[in-house]
Write a protein that holds these residues in place. Structure first.
Motif, PDB file in Angstrom:
ATOM      1  N   SER A 166       0.833  -1.203   0.000  1.00  0.00           N
ATOM      2  CA  SER A 166       0.000   0.000   0.000  1.00  0.00           C
ATOM      3  C   SER A 166       0.873   1.260   0.000  1.00  0.00           C
ATOM      4  N   ALA A 167       2.050   1.201   0.625  1.00  0.00           N
ATOM      5  CA  ALA A 167       2.965   2.347   0.611  1.00  0.00           C
ATOM      6  C   ALA A 167       3.468   2.626  -0.807  1.00  0.00           C
ATOM      7  N   GLN A 168       3.759   1.562  -1.555  1.00  0.00           N
ATOM      8  CA  GLN A 168       4.216   1.727  -2.936  1.00  0.00           C
ATOM      9  C   GLN A 168       3.096   2.287  -3.812  1.00  0.00           C
ATOM     10  N   LEU A 169       1.876   1.805  -3.597  1.00  0.00           N
ATOM     11  CA  LEU A 169       0.741   2.325  -4.364  1.00  0.00           C
ATOM     12  C   LEU A 169       0.520   3.799  -4.046  1.00  0.00           C
ATOM     13  N   GLN A 170       0.648   4.156  -2.777  1.00  0.00           N
ATOM     14  CA  GLN A 170       0.502   5.557  -2.386  1.00  0.00           C
ATOM     15  C   GLN A 170       1.537   6.417  -3.099  1.00  0.00           C
ATOM     16  N   ALA A 171       2.767   5.970  -3.135  1.00  0.00           N
ATOM     17  CA  ALA A 171       3.833   6.713  -3.821  1.00  0.00           C
ATOM     18  C   ALA A 171       3.537   6.837  -5.313  1.00  0.00           C
ATOM     19  N   ASN A 172       3.043   5.764  -5.918  1.00  0.00           N
ATOM     20  CA  ASN A 172       2.695   5.796  -7.342  1.00  0.00           C
ATOM     21  C   ASN A 172       1.577   6.790  -7.614  1.00  0.00           C
ATOM     22  N   VAL A 173       0.575   6.797  -6.757  1.00  0.00           N
ATOM     23  CA  VAL A 173      -0.569   7.696  -6.931  1.00  0.00           C
ATOM     24  C   VAL A 173      -0.114   9.151  -6.782  1.00  0.00           C
ATOM     25  N   GLU A 174       0.747   9.402  -5.792  1.00  0.00           N
ATOM     26  CA  GLU A 174       1.218  10.773  -5.575  1.00  0.00           C
ATOM     27  C   GLU A 174       2.106  11.262  -6.716  1.00  0.00           C
ATOM     28  N   SER A 175       2.862  10.364  -7.334  1.00  0.00           N
ATOM     29  CA  SER A 175       3.742  10.779  -8.424  1.00  0.00           C
ATOM     30  C   SER A 175       3.009  10.903  -9.763  1.00  0.00           C
ATOM     31  N   ASN A 176       1.938  10.118  -9.959  1.00  0.00           N
ATOM     32  CA  ASN A 176       1.160  10.163 -11.210  1.00  0.00           C
ATOM     33  C   ASN A 176      -0.337  10.192 -10.905  1.00  0.00           C
ATOM     34  N   PRO A 177      -0.859  11.273 -10.345  1.00  0.00           N
ATOM     35  CA  PRO A 177      -2.269  11.293  -9.948  1.00  0.00           C
ATOM     36  C   PRO A 177      -3.252  11.185 -11.122  1.00  0.00           C
ATOM     37  N   ASP A 178      -2.827  11.588 -12.306  1.00  0.00           N
ATOM     38  CA  ASP A 178      -3.719  11.540 -13.465  1.00  0.00           C
ATOM     39  C   ASP A 178      -4.014  10.116 -13.924  1.00  0.00           C
ATOM     40  N   LYS A 179      -3.176   9.154 -13.548  1.00  0.00           N
ATOM     41  CA  LYS A 179      -3.371   7.765 -13.958  1.00  0.00           C
ATOM     42  C   LYS A 179      -4.426   7.049 -13.114  1.00  0.00           C
ATOM     43  N   TYR A 180      -4.839   7.662 -11.999  1.00  0.00           N
ATOM     44  CA  TYR A 180      -5.736   6.993 -11.055  1.00  0.00           C
ATOM     45  C   TYR A 180      -7.038   7.773 -10.911  1.00  0.00           C
ATOM     46  N   THR A 207      -2.305  10.601   5.692  1.00  0.00           N
ATOM     47  CA  THR A 207      -2.734  11.264   6.924  1.00  0.00           C
ATOM     48  C   THR A 207      -2.730  10.304   8.100  1.00  0.00           C
ATOM     49  N   LEU A 208      -3.252   9.101   7.906  1.00  0.00           N
ATOM     50  CA  LEU A 208      -3.322   8.134   9.002  1.00  0.00           C
ATOM     51  C   LEU A 208      -1.936   7.656   9.422  1.00  0.00           C
ATOM     52  N   VAL A 209      -1.026   7.519   8.474  1.00  0.00           N
ATOM     53  CA  VAL A 209       0.348   7.127   8.812  1.00  0.00           C
ATOM     54  C   VAL A 209       1.002   8.217   9.659  1.00  0.00           C
ATOM     55  N   LYS A 210       0.791   9.484   9.286  1.00  0.00           N
ATOM     56  CA  LYS A 210       1.337  10.594  10.063  1.00  0.00           C
ATOM     57  C   LYS A 210       0.775  10.598  11.484  1.00  0.00           C
ATOM     58  N   LEU A 211      -0.536  10.395  11.602  1.00  0.00           N
ATOM     59  CA  LEU A 211      -1.159  10.369  12.921  1.00  0.00           C
ATOM     60  C   LEU A 211      -0.600   9.238  13.771  1.00  0.00           C
ATOM     61  N   ASN A 212      -0.392   8.087  13.170  1.00  0.00           N
ATOM     62  CA  ASN A 212       0.138   6.940  13.891  1.00  0.00           C
ATOM     63  C   ASN A 212       1.573   7.221  14.366  1.00  0.00           C
ATOM     64  N   LYS A 213       2.374   7.861  13.530  1.00  0.00           N
ATOM     65  CA  LYS A 213       3.741   8.190  13.913  1.00  0.00           C
ATOM     66  C   LYS A 213       3.752   9.190  15.070  1.00  0.00           C
ATOM     67  N   GLN A 214       2.864  10.175  15.029  1.00  0.00           N
ATOM     68  CA  GLN A 214       2.774  11.153  16.112  1.00  0.00           C
ATOM     69  C   GLN A 214       2.359  10.482  17.409  1.00  0.00           C
ATOM     70  N   LYS A 215       1.419   9.563  17.314  1.00  0.00           N
ATOM     71  CA  LYS A 215       0.934   8.867  18.488  1.00  0.00           C
ATOM     72  C   LYS A 215       2.049   8.034  19.118  1.00  0.00           C
ATOM     73  N   LYS A 216       2.844   7.361  18.281  1.00  0.00           N
ATOM     74  CA  LYS A 216       3.927   6.534  18.782  1.00  0.00           C
ATOM     75  C   LYS A 216       5.047   7.377  19.377  1.00  0.00           C
ATOM     76  N   SER A 217       5.285   8.553  18.845  1.00  0.00           N
ATOM     77  CA  SER A 217       6.364   9.391  19.354  1.00  0.00           C
ATOM     78  C   SER A 217       6.025  10.010  20.707  1.00  0.00           C
ATOM     79  N   LYS A 218       4.738  10.114  21.014  1.00  0.00           N
ATOM     80  CA  LYS A 218       4.311  10.660  22.309  1.00  0.00           C
ATOM     81  C   LYS A 218       4.538   9.683  23.459  1.00  0.00           C
TER      82      LYS A 218
END
Length: 71
Positions: free
Chosen positions: A32-46, A59-70
């Protein structure tokens, strides 16, 4: 300035089909991380739904990282 969203109820509303983004990634043979990167680099293809799912995953990955750092 915009008010902060309280609680996690917005996540429940945003996640209508849990696992659908991961399923799309598995169907393509990538993570899913690779798909996210693909979508962000070529949004017109999706389609719009996939673009929104990729943004939500980011967004959810960022929230999870913030939660873990606390901890």
């Amino acid at each position: 300035m915009a008010e902060k969203k309280k609680g996690k109820k917005w996540i429940d509303k945003a996640v209508k089909n849990p696992g659908s983004f991961t399923a799309k990634a598995k169907k393509r043979g990538i993570t899913s991380a690779q798909l996210q990167a693909n979508v962000e680099s070529n949004p017109d293809k999706y389609d719009e739904t996939t673009r929104k799912q990729a943004k939500l995953r980011e967004t959810l990955v960022k929230l999870n990282k913030q939660k873990k750092s606390k901890k």
